[in-house]
Design a protein around this motif. Structure first.
Motif, PDB file in Angstrom:
ATOM      1  N   GLU A  49     -19.390  29.163  -4.060  1.00 59.74           N
ATOM      2  CA  GLU A  49     -19.531  30.481  -3.448  1.00 59.74           C
ATOM      3  C   GLU A  49     -18.779  31.541  -4.246  1.00 59.74           C
ATOM      4  OE1 GLU A  49     -20.748  27.462  -0.731  1.00 59.74           O
ATOM      5  OE2 GLU A  49     -18.795  27.672  -1.708  1.00 59.74           O
ATOM      6  N   LEU A  50     -17.574  31.205  -4.686  1.00 54.41           N
ATOM      7  CA  LEU A  50     -16.817  32.130  -5.530  1.00 54.41           C
ATOM      8  C   LEU A  50     -17.572  32.423  -6.815  1.00 54.41           C
ATOM      9  CD1 LEU A  50     -14.194  33.695  -6.246  1.00 54.41           C
ATOM     10  CD2 LEU A  50     -13.307  31.549  -7.179  1.00 54.41           C
ATOM     11  N   ARG A  51     -18.112  31.375  -7.421  1.00 52.09           N
ATOM     12  CA  ARG A  51     -18.872  31.560  -8.653  1.00 52.09           C
ATOM     13  C   ARG A  51     -20.064  32.481  -8.421  1.00 52.09           C
ATOM     14  NH1 ARG A  51     -22.577  26.894 -11.492  1.00 52.09           N
ATOM     15  NH2 ARG A  51     -23.291  28.103 -13.293  1.00 52.09           N
ATOM     16  N   GLY A  52     -20.759  32.306  -7.291  1.00 50.01           N
ATOM     17  CA  GLY A  52     -21.889  33.177  -7.000  1.00 50.01           C
ATOM     18  C   GLY A  52     -21.488  34.636  -6.946  1.00 50.01           C
ATOM     19  N   ASP A  53     -20.317  34.909  -6.360  1.00 47.39           N
ATOM     20  CA  ASP A  53     -19.839  36.290  -6.313  1.00 47.39           C
ATOM     21  C   ASP A  53     -19.428  36.793  -7.686  1.00 47.39           C
ATOM     22  OD1 ASP A  53     -20.276  36.930  -3.643  1.00 47.39           O
ATOM     23  OD2 ASP A  53     -18.362  36.116  -2.990  1.00 47.39           O
ATOM     24  N   THR A  54     -18.696  35.975  -8.434  1.00 49.24           N
ATOM     25  CA  THR A  54     -18.201  36.441  -9.730  1.00 49.24           C
ATOM     26  C   THR A  54     -19.323  36.605 -10.751  1.00 49.24           C
ATOM     27  OG1 THR A  54     -17.704  34.181 -10.472  1.00 49.24           O
ATOM     28  CG2 THR A  54     -15.939  35.404  -9.369  1.00 49.24           C
ATOM     29  N   GLU A  55     -20.469  35.998 -10.479  1.00 47.63           N
ATOM     30  CA  GLU A  55     -21.610  36.142 -11.388  1.00 47.63           C
ATOM     31  C   GLU A  55     -22.610  37.181 -10.900  1.00 47.63           C
ATOM     32  OE1 GLU A  55     -23.242  32.243 -11.956  1.00 47.63           O
ATOM     33  OE2 GLU A  55     -21.665  31.644 -13.365  1.00 47.63           O
ATOM     34  N   SER A  56     -22.155  38.072 -10.009  1.00 52.14           N
ATOM     35  CA  SER A  56     -23.068  39.072  -9.441  1.00 52.14           C
ATOM     36  C   SER A  56     -23.193  40.332 -10.290  1.00 52.14           C
ATOM     37  CB  SER A  56     -22.619  39.443  -8.021  1.00 52.14           C
ATOM     38  OG  SER A  56     -21.288  39.932  -8.020  1.00 52.14           O
ATOM     39  N   GLY A  57     -22.639  40.305 -11.502  1.00 55.71           N
ATOM     40  CA  GLY A  57     -22.868  41.416 -12.427  1.00 55.71           C
ATOM     41  C   GLY A  57     -21.643  41.961 -13.115  1.00 55.71           C
ATOM     42  N   HIS A  58     -20.475  41.871 -12.476  1.00 60.70           N
ATOM     43  CA  HIS A  58     -19.245  42.343 -13.097  1.00 60.70           C
ATOM     44  C   HIS A  58     -18.670  41.251 -14.002  1.00 60.70           C
ATOM     45  CE1 HIS A  58     -19.067  45.991 -10.645  1.00 60.70           C
ATOM     46  NE2 HIS A  58     -19.441  45.245  -9.620  1.00 60.70           N
ATOM     47  N   ASN A  59     -17.838  41.650 -14.936  1.00 63.48           N
ATOM     48  CA  ASN A  59     -17.292  40.724 -15.935  1.00 63.48           C
ATOM     49  C   ASN A  59     -15.976  40.118 -15.439  1.00 63.48           C
ATOM     50  OD1 ASN A  59     -16.721  39.325 -18.278  1.00 63.48           O
ATOM     51  ND2 ASN A  59     -16.028  41.129 -19.409  1.00 63.48           N
ATOM     52  N   ILE A  60     -16.079  39.172 -14.507  1.00 63.02           N
ATOM     53  CA  ILE A  60     -14.899  38.510 -13.957  1.00 63.02           C
ATOM     54  C   ILE A  60     -14.481  37.404 -14.918  1.00 63.02           C
ATOM     55  CG2 ILE A  60     -13.875  37.421 -11.944  1.00 63.02           C
ATOM     56  CD1 ILE A  60     -15.057  40.187 -11.355  1.00 63.02           C
ATOM     57  N   VAL A  61     -13.312  37.547 -15.516  1.00 59.87           N
ATOM     58  CA  VAL A  61     -12.869  36.553 -16.503  1.00 59.87           C
ATOM     59  C   VAL A  61     -11.946  35.509 -15.897  1.00 59.87           C
ATOM     60  CG1 VAL A  61     -13.186  38.152 -18.426  1.00 59.87           C
ATOM     61  CG2 VAL A  61     -10.956  38.010 -17.300  1.00 59.87           C
ATOM     62  N   ALA A  62     -11.258  35.845 -14.806  1.00 58.17           N
ATOM     63  CA  ALA A  62     -10.332  34.903 -14.176  1.00 58.17           C
ATOM     64  C   ALA A  62     -10.002  35.390 -12.784  1.00 58.17           C
ATOM     65  CB  ALA A  62      -9.050  34.756 -15.005  1.00 58.17           C
ATOM     66  N   THR A  63      -9.443  34.488 -11.970  1.00 54.46           N
ATOM     67  CA  THR A  63      -9.042  34.848 -10.620  1.00 54.46           C
ATOM     68  C   THR A  63      -7.692  34.231 -10.289  1.00 54.46           C
ATOM     69  OG1 THR A  63      -9.957  32.937  -9.413  1.00 54.46           O
ATOM     70  CG2 THR A  63     -11.485  34.733  -9.948  1.00 54.46           C
ATOM     71  N   VAL A  64      -7.091  34.737  -9.219  1.00 61.69           N
ATOM     72  CA  VAL A  64      -5.859  34.182  -8.649  1.00 61.69           C
ATOM     73  C   VAL A  64      -6.131  33.846  -7.195  1.00 61.69           C
ATOM     74  CG1 VAL A  64      -3.436  34.630  -8.067  1.00 61.69           C
ATOM     75  CG2 VAL A  64      -4.381  35.487 -10.231  1.00 61.69           C
ATOM     76  N   PHE A  65      -5.836  32.620  -6.811  1.00 67.10           N
ATOM     77  CA  PHE A  65      -5.967  32.181  -5.422  1.00 67.10           C
ATOM     78  C   PHE A  65      -4.717  32.546  -4.644  1.00 67.10           C
ATOM     79  CE2 PHE A  65      -4.670  29.089  -2.254  1.00 67.10           C
ATOM     80  CZ  PHE A  65      -5.762  29.041  -1.412  1.00 67.10           C
ATOM     81  N   VAL A  66      -4.905  33.013  -3.401  1.00 68.23           N
ATOM     82  CA  VAL A  66      -3.782  33.325  -2.520  1.00 68.23           C
ATOM     83  C   VAL A  66      -3.930  32.527  -1.224  1.00 68.23           C
ATOM     84  CG1 VAL A  66      -2.586  35.142  -1.224  1.00 68.23           C
ATOM     85  CG2 VAL A  66      -3.470  35.601  -3.512  1.00 68.23           C
ATOM     86  N   GLU A  67      -2.827  32.007  -0.764  1.00 69.05           N
ATOM     87  CA  GLU A  67      -2.788  31.046   0.342  1.00 69.05           C
ATOM     88  C   GLU A  67      -3.549  31.525   1.567  1.00 69.05           C
ATOM     89  OE1 GLU A  67      -1.011  31.092   3.439  1.00 69.05           O
ATOM     90  OE2 GLU A  67      -0.470  33.197   3.243  1.00 69.05           O
ATOM     91  N   CYS A  68      -4.154  30.539   2.255  1.00 71.74           N
ATOM     92  CA  CYS A  68      -4.875  30.838   3.498  1.00 71.74           C
ATOM     93  C   CYS A  68      -4.858  29.643   4.438  1.00 71.74           C
ATOM     94  CB  CYS A  68      -6.304  31.267   3.194  1.00 71.74           C
ATOM     95  SG  CYS A  68      -7.268  30.052   2.274  1.00 71.74           S
ATOM     96  N   GLY A  69      -3.962  28.691   4.213  1.00 69.13           N
ATOM     97  CA  GLY A  69      -3.836  27.549   5.110  1.00 69.13           C
ATOM     98  C   GLY A  69      -4.899  26.494   4.917  1.00 69.13           C
ATOM     99  N   ALA A  70      -5.500  26.425   3.720  1.00 70.14           N
ATOM    100  CA  ALA A  70      -6.579  25.475   3.471  1.00 70.14           C
ATOM    101  C   ALA A  70      -6.038  24.154   2.923  1.00 70.14           C
ATOM    102  CB  ALA A  70      -7.578  26.061   2.479  1.00 70.14           C
ATOM    103  N   TYR A  71      -6.560  23.044   3.445  1.00 70.82           N
ATOM    104  CA  TYR A  71      -6.301  21.714   2.899  1.00 70.82           C
ATOM    105  C   TYR A  71      -4.827  21.352   2.841  1.00 70.82           C
ATOM    106  CZ  TYR A  71     -11.234  21.660   1.727  1.00 70.82           C
ATOM    107  OH  TYR A  71     -12.600  21.688   1.805  1.00 70.82           O
ATOM    108  N   TYR A  72      -4.111  21.667   3.897  1.00 71.05           N
ATOM    109  CA  TYR A  72      -2.726  21.205   3.994  1.00 71.05           C
ATOM    110  C   TYR A  72      -2.713  19.672   4.078  1.00 71.05           C
ATOM    111  CZ  TYR A  72      -0.483  25.761   4.791  1.00 71.05           C
ATOM    112  OH  TYR A  72       0.021  27.025   4.647  1.00 71.05           O
ATOM    113  N   LYS A  73      -1.603  19.079   3.688  1.00 68.25           N
ATOM    114  CA  LYS A  73      -1.454  17.634   3.774  1.00 68.25           C
ATOM    115  C   LYS A  73      -1.606  17.170   5.223  1.00 68.25           C
ATOM    116  CE  LYS A  73       1.615  16.889  -0.213  1.00 68.25           C
ATOM    117  NZ  LYS A  73       0.807  15.851  -0.878  1.00 68.25           N
ATOM    118  N   GLY A  74      -2.253  16.050   5.405  1.00 72.15           N
ATOM    119  CA  GLY A  74      -2.482  15.548   6.742  1.00 72.15           C
ATOM    120  C   GLY A  74      -1.333  14.756   7.319  1.00 72.15           C
TER     121      GLY A  74
END
Length: 344
Positions: A49-74
């Motif tokens: 999904e991120l790739r689909g957005d970054t390939e929507s026409g602008h020249n996105i060369v890199a990204t930074v992920f910011v925490e959102c509570g995803a995939y914490y250790k069980g």
């Protein structure tokens, strides 16, 4: 219909996005909050999904992920559960770095969560993040967002007032600078004095203000964006006096700001977004300078107001009068420097 992409060759480092999968909220009253309504189309937002957005026409060369509570250790220590998010995101970054998902580098930097209320006991948590991050872990975010009116934040009511002034929190915070890590601060406009005080107390630690300090236009603040603008601007100018503070230019498409473009149908064009957001972004650039400002997508959260392509067009409208050097800083240079990104 997608807009024509402005300045499509301009390199962009998107310094603020999230990843998650099928996040659900049991309480219907929570699920009905405008914040949740905005992100319902993105209950899954992973590399494809991120790739689909970054390939929507602008020249996105890199990204930074910011925490959102995803995939914490069980399992294991509760203090170390957030390290699972770093492990997950570093795996996504490795997938992207293979080149199989295109030339952009997803999650070249990782900003995760560590509870600074652990005080000195947060150090082993930070060390675990560093080990898990494969060189990509850059810092943490602890949200201090709070308002007495619980309708403002809805499902994001998670902390009490005054987190950034808490003595135990600050004992934990001091380890960030010692370890060369940055701190992303998310709080609401009326709380800006708290982050000003924090920046003054730790002048050698890089502090990143998320979402221009989140102006409010919901709940008791409905209709009050104009009358509170001068209060926000004065605090931004005061915060800018701390030289190690930088600011992310974005997040204004969120439910909390409640601009006319939020959840509008038909979707607002980039020119309207630039008009609504421009005074806040231009004030930040004037106060901090381009070398301490970075445009951010805050996706998928900001999809409540626009598509990824339209959002970056809006930013380019706002920056149209900037020089080539200033644009390079705003769209990629500041993010690359602040997060020490290796884009080779």
């Amino acid at each position: 219909m997608q807009e024509t992409i402005l300045d499509p060759d301009l390199p962009i480092v998107d310094p603020h996005h999230h990843l998650w999968d099928n996040r659900t909220y049991a309480a219907p009253e929570v699920d009905a909050h405008p914040f949740m309504t905005a992100i319902k189309p993105a209950r899954r937002y992973l590399l494809d999904e991120l790739r689909g957005d970054t390939e929507s026409g602008h020249n996105i060369v890199a990204t930074v992920f910011v925490e959102c509570g995803a995939y914490y250790k069980g399992g294991g220590s509760p203090d170390l559960k957030p390290v699972g998010e770093t492990e997950f995101v570093n795996g996504v970054a490795a997938m992207s770095a293979s080149g199989m998902y295109g030339p952009f580098r997803a999650c070249a930097g990782i900003v995760s969560k560590a509870d600074l209320l652990l005080g000195d006991a947060v150090k082993p948590v930070l060390e675990a993040h560093i080990r898990a991050g494969g060189g990509r872990f850059k810092g943490i975010r602890n949200s201090a967002s709070f308002d007495d009116d619980k309708d403002v934040l809805g499902p994001l009511n998670r902390v009490e007032a005054g987190l950034y002034r808490d003595a135990t929190f600050r004992r934990g915070f001091r380890h960030l600078g010692e370890m060369g890590l940055s701190f992303d601060a998310w709080l609401l406009e009326p709380q800006l004095p708290d982050v000003i005080d924090l920046a003054r107390a730790f002048p050698d630690t890089t502090l990143v203000l998320d979402h221009v300090g989140t102006p409010l236009g919901r709940g008791v603040y409905t209709g009050k964006l104009p009358e509170r603008f001068d209060i926000w601007r004065d605090n931004i100018r005061e915060l800018a006096k701390s030289p190690k503070v930088v600011v992310k230019l974005g997040g204004l498409a969120m439910a909390f700001c409640n601009f006319p473009s939020f959840l509008a149908e038909p979707r607002a064009p980039s020119e309207q977004l630039a008009m609504e957001w421009g005074p806040y972004i231009e004030t930040c650039i004037e106060a901090f300078g381009p070398d301490r400002c970075m445009f951010e997508s805050n996706f998928p959260v900001d999809m409540g107001s626009c598509s990824y392509a339209t959002l970056w067009n809006a930013f380019k409208h706002i920056a149209r009068g900037a020089s080539a050097t200033e644009k390079a800083a705003l769209f990629s240079g500041t993010a690359t420097k602040v997060y020490s990104l290796d884009l080779t």
